[in-house]
Motif scaffolding. Sequence first.
Motif, mmCIF file in Angstrom:
data_model
loop_
_atom_site.group_PDB
_atom_site.id
_atom_site.type_symbol
_atom_site.label_atom_id
_atom_site.label_comp_id
_atom_site.label_asym_id
_atom_site.label_seq_id
_atom_site.Cartn_x
_atom_site.Cartn_y
_atom_site.Cartn_z
ATOM 1 N N ARG A 27 -7.805 -0.086 -6.807
ATOM 2 C CA ARG A 27 -7.226 0.685 -7.960
ATOM 3 C C ARG A 27 -5.351 0.616 -8.402
ATOM 4 N N THR A 28 -5.083 1.279 -9.076
ATOM 5 C CA THR A 28 -3.313 1.269 -9.590
ATOM 6 C C THR A 28 -2.494 1.789 -9.020
ATOM 7 N N PHE A 29 -1.556 1.645 -7.740
ATOM 8 C CA PHE A 29 -0.778 1.570 -6.671
ATOM 9 C C PHE A 29 0.249 2.260 -6.901
ATOM 10 N N SER A 30 0.442 2.762 -8.415
ATOM 11 C CA SER A 30 2.321 2.475 -8.972
ATOM 12 C C SER A 30 2.675 3.693 -8.047
ATOM 13 N N SER A 31 1.832 5.032 -8.066
ATOM 14 C CA SER A 31 2.473 6.172 -8.257
ATOM 15 C C SER A 31 1.779 6.502 -6.472
ATOM 16 N N TYR A 32 1.480 5.515 -5.395
ATOM 17 C CA TYR A 32 1.758 5.437 -4.245
ATOM 18 C C TYR A 32 2.282 5.459 -3.621
ATOM 19 N N ALA A 33 2.665 5.812 -2.396
ATOM 20 C CA ALA A 33 3.113 5.097 -1.327
ATOM 21 C C ALA A 33 2.580 4.070 0.091
ATOM 22 N N LYS A 43 -1.704 3.951 23.494
ATOM 23 C CA LYS A 43 -0.902 4.907 23.105
ATOM 24 C C LYS A 43 -1.153 5.200 21.725
ATOM 25 N N GLU A 44 -0.581 6.437 21.199
ATOM 26 C CA GLU A 44 -0.730 6.723 20.176
ATOM 27 C C GLU A 44 -0.753 6.139 18.968
ATOM 28 N N ARG A 45 -0.888 6.663 17.868
ATOM 29 C CA ARG A 45 -0.311 5.315 16.363
ATOM 30 C C ARG A 45 0.909 6.184 16.007
ATOM 31 N N GLU A 46 1.675 4.731 15.953
ATOM 32 C CA GLU A 46 3.275 5.577 15.730
ATOM 33 C C GLU A 46 3.189 5.050 14.810
ATOM 34 N N PHE A 47 4.301 5.860 13.758
ATOM 35 C CA PHE A 47 5.188 5.333 12.262
ATOM 36 C C PHE A 47 5.690 4.332 12.574
ATOM 37 N N VAL A 48 6.172 2.834 11.458
ATOM 38 C CA VAL A 48 6.826 2.042 11.506
ATOM 39 C C VAL A 48 7.612 2.392 10.832
ATOM 40 N N ALA A 49 7.042 2.346 9.461
ATOM 41 C CA ALA A 49 8.021 2.152 7.823
ATOM 42 C C ALA A 49 7.413 2.573 6.724
ATOM 43 N N ARG A 50 7.668 2.893 5.639
ATOM 44 C CA ARG A 50 7.081 3.239 4.393
ATOM 45 C C ARG A 50 7.476 3.202 3.257
ATOM 46 N N ILE A 51 7.293 3.085 2.508
ATOM 47 C CA ILE A 51 7.942 2.541 0.841
ATOM 48 C C ILE A 51 7.793 3.253 -0.119
ATOM 49 N N ARG A 52 8.192 3.399 -1.199
ATOM 50 C CA ARG A 52 7.290 4.075 -2.237
ATOM 51 C C ARG A 52 7.348 3.223 -3.131
ATOM 52 N N TRP A 53 6.098 2.693 -3.998
ATOM 53 C CA TRP A 53 5.828 2.196 -4.760
ATOM 54 C C TRP A 53 6.755 1.730 -6.381
ATOM 55 N N ILE A 54 6.808 3.367 -6.467
ATOM 56 C CA ILE A 54 7.551 3.328 -7.976
ATOM 57 C C ILE A 54 8.850 2.962 -7.503
ATOM 58 N N ASP A 55 9.807 3.191 -7.031
ATOM 59 C CA ASP A 55 11.002 3.299 -7.204
ATOM 60 C C ASP A 55 11.767 2.444 -6.266
ATOM 61 N N ASN A 56 11.224 1.860 -5.070
ATOM 62 C CA ASN A 56 11.193 1.582 -4.434
ATOM 63 C C ASN A 56 11.865 2.132 -2.427
ATOM 64 N N ILE A 57 11.841 3.214 -2.975
ATOM 65 C CA ILE A 57 12.828 4.397 -1.017
ATOM 66 C C ILE A 57 11.700 3.537 -0.375
ATOM 67 N N SER A 58 12.319 4.034 0.541
ATOM 68 C CA SER A 58 12.128 3.565 2.363
ATOM 69 C C SER A 58 12.403 4.013 3.219
ATOM 70 N N ALA A 59 11.913 4.450 4.397
ATOM 71 C CA ALA A 59 12.129 4.822 5.617
ATOM 72 C C ALA A 59 11.098 4.168 6.572
ATOM 73 N N TYR A 60 12.443 4.505 8.059
ATOM 74 C CA TYR A 60 11.879 3.735 9.105
ATOM 75 C C TYR A 60 11.718 4.691 10.474
ATOM 76 N N GLY A 61 10.971 4.611 11.003
ATOM 77 C CA GLY A 61 10.829 4.850 12.631
ATOM 78 C C GLY A 61 11.958 4.601 13.062
ATOM 79 N N ASP A 62 12.449 5.392 13.976
ATOM 80 C CA ASP A 62 13.753 4.847 15.073
ATOM 81 C C ASP A 62 13.497 4.309 15.877
#
Length: 122
Positions: A27-33, A43-62
């Motif tokens: 599919r087209t992922f331009s609107s996805y993160a 252990k439980e599944r842990e968030f590492v990092a994310r990025i928004r395809w459309i504007d490159n905004i990112s975030a990280y786990g501590d």
Amino acid sequence: QVQLVESGGGLVQAGGSLRLSCAASGRTFSSYAMGWFRQAPGKEREFVARIRWIDNISAYGDSVKGRFTISRDNAKNTVYLQMNSLKPEDTAVYYCAASQGWGSRQTVYDYWGQGTQVTVSS
């Protein structure tokens, strides 16, 4: 059909680097993160990092801030996770995921890859 295929995992010594790739199709992922999660044995599944395809905004786990970098290549429909200064505690199966929302909770993500193993030896 959406497919997320991770690659690039392996065995590395502490202090080393690896780059994971996630190839997205179906599919087209331009609107996805896109996100990276990891799960170590017992252990439980842990968030590492994310990025928004459309504007490159990112975030990280501590636990990975300052060591890991997430990026994307629009032309290749691929998301990367550059992992530097790896530690034994980074050992886990790393999963790529896609979301129409934006967040660090697993429930935000609609599609998941099969995972790739990263092992960091001390």
